[in-house]
Scaffold this motif. Structure first.
Motif, PDB file in Angstrom:
ATOM      1  N   SER A  25      -0.916  48.973  22.902  1.00  0.00           N
ATOM      2  CA  SER A  25      -0.523  49.732  24.078  1.00  0.00           C
ATOM      3  C   SER A  25      -1.089  49.065  25.338  1.00  0.00           C
ATOM      4  O   SER A  25      -1.585  47.932  25.275  1.00  0.00           O
ATOM      5  CB  SER A  25      -1.024  51.167  23.944  1.00  0.00           C
ATOM      6  OG  SER A  25      -0.493  51.963  24.966  1.00  0.00           O
ATOM      7  N   TYR A  26      -1.050  49.758  26.444  1.00  0.00           N
ATOM      8  CA  TYR A  26      -1.528  49.191  27.705  1.00  0.00           C
ATOM      9  C   TYR A  26      -1.929  50.326  28.633  1.00  0.00           C
ATOM     10  O   TYR A  26      -1.659  51.495  28.353  1.00  0.00           O
ATOM     11  CB  TYR A  26      -0.438  48.323  28.347  1.00  0.00           C
ATOM     12  CG  TYR A  26       0.723  49.110  28.908  1.00  0.00           C
ATOM     13  CD1 TYR A  26       1.676  49.674  28.066  1.00  0.00           C
ATOM     14  CD2 TYR A  26       0.869  49.317  30.278  1.00  0.00           C
ATOM     15  CE1 TYR A  26       2.727  50.412  28.566  1.00  0.00           C
ATOM     16  CE2 TYR A  26       1.929  50.044  30.787  1.00  0.00           C
ATOM     17  CZ  TYR A  26       2.854  50.587  29.920  1.00  0.00           C
ATOM     18  OH  TYR A  26       3.896  51.326  30.417  1.00  0.00           O
ATOM     19  N   ASN A  27      -2.551  49.962  29.731  1.00  0.00           N
ATOM     20  CA  ASN A  27      -2.904  50.953  30.745  1.00  0.00           C
ATOM     21  C   ASN A  27      -1.903  50.850  31.893  1.00  0.00           C
ATOM     22  O   ASN A  27      -1.823  49.812  32.553  1.00  0.00           O
ATOM     23  CB  ASN A  27      -4.321  50.681  31.257  1.00  0.00           C
ATOM     24  CG  ASN A  27      -4.784  51.756  32.234  1.00  0.00           C
ATOM     25  OD1 ASN A  27      -3.982  52.558  32.700  1.00  0.00           O
ATOM     26  ND2 ASN A  27      -6.070  51.773  32.516  1.00  0.00           N
ATOM     27  N   ALA A  40       4.704  45.249  24.980  1.00  0.00           N
ATOM     28  CA  ALA A  40       3.794  46.409  24.969  1.00  0.00           C
ATOM     29  C   ALA A  40       4.362  47.569  25.792  1.00  0.00           C
ATOM     30  O   ALA A  40       3.970  48.717  25.595  1.00  0.00           O
ATOM     31  CB  ALA A  40       2.427  46.014  25.509  1.00  0.00           C
ATOM     32  N   LYS A  59      -1.318  43.319  34.544  1.00  0.00           N
ATOM     33  CA  LYS A  59      -2.181  42.452  33.742  1.00  0.00           C
ATOM     34  C   LYS A  59      -1.663  42.252  32.309  1.00  0.00           C
ATOM     35  O   LYS A  59      -2.247  41.497  31.546  1.00  0.00           O
ATOM     36  CB  LYS A  59      -3.594  43.038  33.687  1.00  0.00           C
ATOM     37  CG  LYS A  59      -4.286  43.058  35.041  1.00  0.00           C
ATOM     38  CD  LYS A  59      -5.664  43.656  34.940  1.00  0.00           C
ATOM     39  CE  LYS A  59      -6.333  43.718  36.318  1.00  0.00           C
ATOM     40  NZ  LYS A  59      -7.590  44.461  36.282  1.00  0.00           N
ATOM     41  N   VAL A  60      -0.587  42.978  31.970  1.00  0.00           N
ATOM     42  CA  VAL A  60      -0.061  42.878  30.603  1.00  0.00           C
ATOM     43  C   VAL A  60       0.630  41.528  30.414  1.00  0.00           C
ATOM     44  O   VAL A  60       1.496  41.153  31.205  1.00  0.00           O
ATOM     45  CB  VAL A  60       0.926  44.039  30.328  1.00  0.00           C
ATOM     46  CG1 VAL A  60       1.596  43.870  28.974  1.00  0.00           C
ATOM     47  CG2 VAL A  60       0.188  45.368  30.398  1.00  0.00           C
ATOM     48  N   GLY A  95      -4.854  55.279  29.587  1.00  0.00           N
ATOM     49  CA  GLY A  95      -3.640  54.758  28.947  1.00  0.00           C
ATOM     50  C   GLY A  95      -2.971  55.743  28.008  1.00  0.00           C
ATOM     51  O   GLY A  95      -2.104  55.342  27.224  1.00  0.00           O
ATOM     52  N   TYR A 123      -0.566  47.603  34.789  1.00  0.00           N
ATOM     53  CA  TYR A 123       0.583  47.020  34.094  1.00  0.00           C
ATOM     54  C   TYR A 123       0.810  45.554  34.454  1.00  0.00           C
ATOM     55  O   TYR A 123       1.394  44.803  33.689  1.00  0.00           O
ATOM     56  CB  TYR A 123       1.839  47.852  34.368  1.00  0.00           C
ATOM     57  CG  TYR A 123       2.410  47.699  35.753  1.00  0.00           C
ATOM     58  CD1 TYR A 123       3.386  46.747  36.030  1.00  0.00           C
ATOM     59  CD2 TYR A 123       1.997  48.512  36.800  1.00  0.00           C
ATOM     60  CE1 TYR A 123       3.920  46.609  37.295  1.00  0.00           C
ATOM     61  CE2 TYR A 123       2.516  48.376  38.069  1.00  0.00           C
ATOM     62  CZ  TYR A 123       3.472  47.424  38.310  1.00  0.00           C
ATOM     63  OH  TYR A 123       3.986  47.274  39.575  1.00  0.00           O
TER      64      TYR A 123
END
Lengths: 579, 116
Positions: A268-270, A282, A276-277, A158, A274
């Protein structure tokens, strides 16, 4: 001897019939081959000539590792596994094999999908690797097929997620550099139009063949240094944990070029996950998308304006009573007790609002923030420091912020008095950090950039053309004075935090927030804006921390993050101490 | 209907239209082919030419299959190369490097001197 048919003989009748039949054939062939020629040629071409799209590869994204580009976003071929339930003869074997080889990539209830005999196409697995696909192919399962596709992979996880963005299922870049430079990254598909055999193999016969090769997307190298980025993210996470803030951002820039070395945000996120966000916010990069009232960091800009216009000097004095009246409003200091005749340096050290309002008054007639004074401030803030306008950084979603013109009804003296200490205008961190670079580098404004250049197939970096810069934003003399003042402002209280022998300076900021149209005291944003270097400033760091219902302070919550990154940067850049 | 023989034709031509560098001797074959023989010969020639065309066309198509096979191999090798590059990038990613035994064994220097 002359041969002739007998009149009315069967031979003559047969000959006549044959002639008529031949005439019919000729007429029919004429119709088919001459009149309907184009139709049948088109039908034949539609059947035999197959247009095949040659997909272009999406360009890779590189970060820098010192001077060397390293891959940050890559492409990988993955496979979608499908079945034709009507063709599957041994469902038990199919399920055993696919579960054994690709258990983690299977859809739930594949037994039910395979049992749907009234359908011909059911996807039972996604994102299988090449090895998995090959192992399953070896089993020669009847009714099981694979579809090849390309997906983005992120070797660094990420890292710099909001700067990168992601590529959606349709292949379009979303957020960050993926969206902003989508046209350069995506490339152009090629076309292979050729006569094919029954199994679709292109043949070089016929005169309608077209072979237009695909043009792959450009490989973009970012100015983001993966080491600086990783450390900034780590320091930010540690800082948020200490202060219990829920949101935070950091930007690290090179003040001598405008290159962004790191841009970190939390949460943040991976990008690889994406989908799964749950909270789409984010995806945003608050450094460029979230204008806010920057607070006391802006005092450096007010002082710079005063210095450049000759209205003040670092040792200019004024009488501080901890409050000052502007029209019908009274403005007070957050830090009280430094009353009496004090210098502008002291006002900056203690972040006194009265000192900044005094600067604004001295830009006018000395007592009031006149229209001329407001126009001067607007000229510096908007035109020279580029506040309230997009910087043009190559990232999607940048917001311009707001700065009110003095010619606007709302651009009155009260607003401009507030603007001198960072209220009454909304700016983004990228605007503030970029302009701060100009204040301390001798007066040259470099447009911020995240694009270092392009990388060819051999991995060689071809640098991008420099973005436009503006010299003389403030004079070199004013810049030198401000540089020293900002250094003193930090050194007065926090010198012990810095490595000895280096030039480090900065300014705290604690911004009130507006809830339901009113400033509230129980929710503040902590910021810190500073620089570091040796014989010249080598980096600018801006930190922001915030959280719902939290009172976060610039010196207590944001500054330790700056200090952490700053001391690390000195080692990373191998700066030598002065003296 | 009567025909003038070739020798008679040239003979009369020599007498009336003789020019420098003009052939004065003509070969007259003793083998005479009739119309049927001519037709058969033409049919044979067309057949041979057709066979030659078919042979060449088939051979070109054979090359297409070879080319397709090579293209497939290139694509497969390219995919493998891509996979290896991804694996290489993952193995050299910062997190992997930081968690490596070599990195864990490193210590912070007690003092740093600078060459001036």
């Amino acid at each position: 001897m002359q041969l002739s048919f007998q009149k009315g003989s069967r031979s003559l009748i047969l000959g006549g019939l044959l002639l008529v039949m031949m005439a019919i054939f000729v007429a029919r062939l004429f119709y088919l081959q001459i009149i309907k020629h184009d139709d049948y040629v088109a039908q034949a071409a539609a059947e035999q000539v197959k247009p095949l799209t040659i997909p272009a590869k999406r360009g890779l994204i590189y970060a820098m590792d010192g001077e060397q580009p390293v891959q940050l976003v890559m492409n990988q071929t993955v496979y979608t596994m499908f079945v034709d339930p009507q063709t599957v003869t041994n469902p038990t074997k199919v399920m055993d094999v696919v579960r054994r080889v690709a258990g983690g990539n299977l859809r739930p209830n594949i037994d039910k999908l395979i049992a749907k005999k009234d359908t011909r196409y059911q996807i039972i697995g996604t994102k299988l690797t090449r090895q998995q696909a090959e192992l399953i192919k070896k089993e020669e399962l009847k009714g099981v097929g694979f579809q090849e596709m390309s997906q983005r992979v992120y070797p660094e996880g990420g890292l710099a997620a909001q700067t990168l963005g992601f590529v959606n299922a349709e292949g379009n870049g979303q957020y960050g550099i993926e969206e902003a430079l989508n046209d350069r990254l995506v490339g152009h598909d090629g076309l292979l139009k050729s006569v094919t055999d029954i199994s679709g193999v292109p043949l070089t016969i016929g005169n309608q063949n077209i072979n237009k090769p695909a043009k792959n997307g450009e490989n973009i190298a970012l100015t983001i240094d993966r080491n600086v980025q990783a450390y900034a993210e780590k320091a930010l996470a540690a800082g948020l944990q200490r202060s219990h803030a829920t949101h935070g951002s950091v930007i690290v820039m090179d003040p001598q070029s405008g290159k962004v070395m790191a841009m970190a945000n939390l949460p943040s996120y991976n990008p690889a996950e994406y989908t799964k966000v749950e909270d789409a916010s984010a995806f945003n990069n608050p450094v460029i998308t979230k204008p806010y009232e920057p607070g006391s960091d802006i005092k450096t800009f007010t002082v710079a304006t005063g210095l450049d216009r000759g209205a003040i000097q670092p040792d200019s004095t004024y009488v501080n009573t901890d409050s000052i009246k502007v029209e019908d409003r009274t403005i007070t200091n957050a830090t009280k007790g430094q009353t009496g005749t004090i210098t502008m340096q002291t006002a900056l050290n203690y972040s006194l609002n009265t000192g900044m309002v005094t600067v604004a008054q001295r830009l006018g007639d000395g007592k009031n923030i006149t229209l001329d004074a407001r126009r001067t401030i607007y000229d510096y803030f908007h035109n020279r420091f580029a506040f309230g306008q997009k910087t043009g950084i190559e990232l999607a979603g940048e917001q311009p912020g707001i700065i009110i013109s003095p010619d606007d009804q709302e651009g009155n003296a009260v607003r401009y008095s507030n603007m001198t200490f960072g209220q009454g205008m909304d700016l983004t961190m990228i605007q503030v950090a970029s302009a701060f670079g100009a204040l301390i580098n001798g007066g040259t404004y470099y447009s911020p950039t995240v694009v270092a250049g392009t990388v060819d197939t051999n991995g060689t970096l071809k640098p991008a053309s420099p973005k436009p810069s503006r010299s003389g934003v403030i004079s070199a003399e004013s810049s030198a004075k401000l540089h020293e003042m900002v250094h003193t402002a930090r050194a007065t209280f926090y010198a012990k935090n810095d490595k000895p022998g280096y030039d480090v300076g900065g300014k705290t900021g604690t911004s009130q927030t507006i809830e339901n149209g009113k400033y509230v005291d129980n929710q503040t944003i902590g910021t810190y804006l500073g620089y570091g270097g040796d014989s010249a400033p080598r980096y600018v760091i801006m930190v922001e921390v915030s959280g719902k219902g939290l009172n976060l302070q610039g010196n207590k919550d944001a500054m330790p993050i700056f200090t952490d990154i700053s001391n690390w940067m000195i080692d990373y850049l191998k700066l030598q101490p002065r003296g | 209907m009567s025909y003038q023989t070739t020798s008679q034709f040239y003979s009369s031509r020599r007498q009336t239209n003789w020019n420098r560098n003009q052939n004065t001797v003509a070969f007259v074959s003793s083998v005479k082919l009739g119309p049927v023989a001519h037709t058969v010969l033409i049919a044979l020639m067309i057949t041979v030419l057709g066979l030659v065309y078919l042979t060449q066309a088939t051979r070109a198509t054979g090359y297409d299959y070879e080319a397709q096979k090579i293209d497939s191999q290139i694509a497969e090798l390219s995919t493998k190369k891509g996979d290896l590059e991804v694996e290489n990038a993952r193995l050299t990613a910062l997190e992997n490097v930081q968690n490596s035994n070599v990195a864990k064994a490193m210590t912070t220097p007690a003092a740093t001197d600078y060459v001036r």
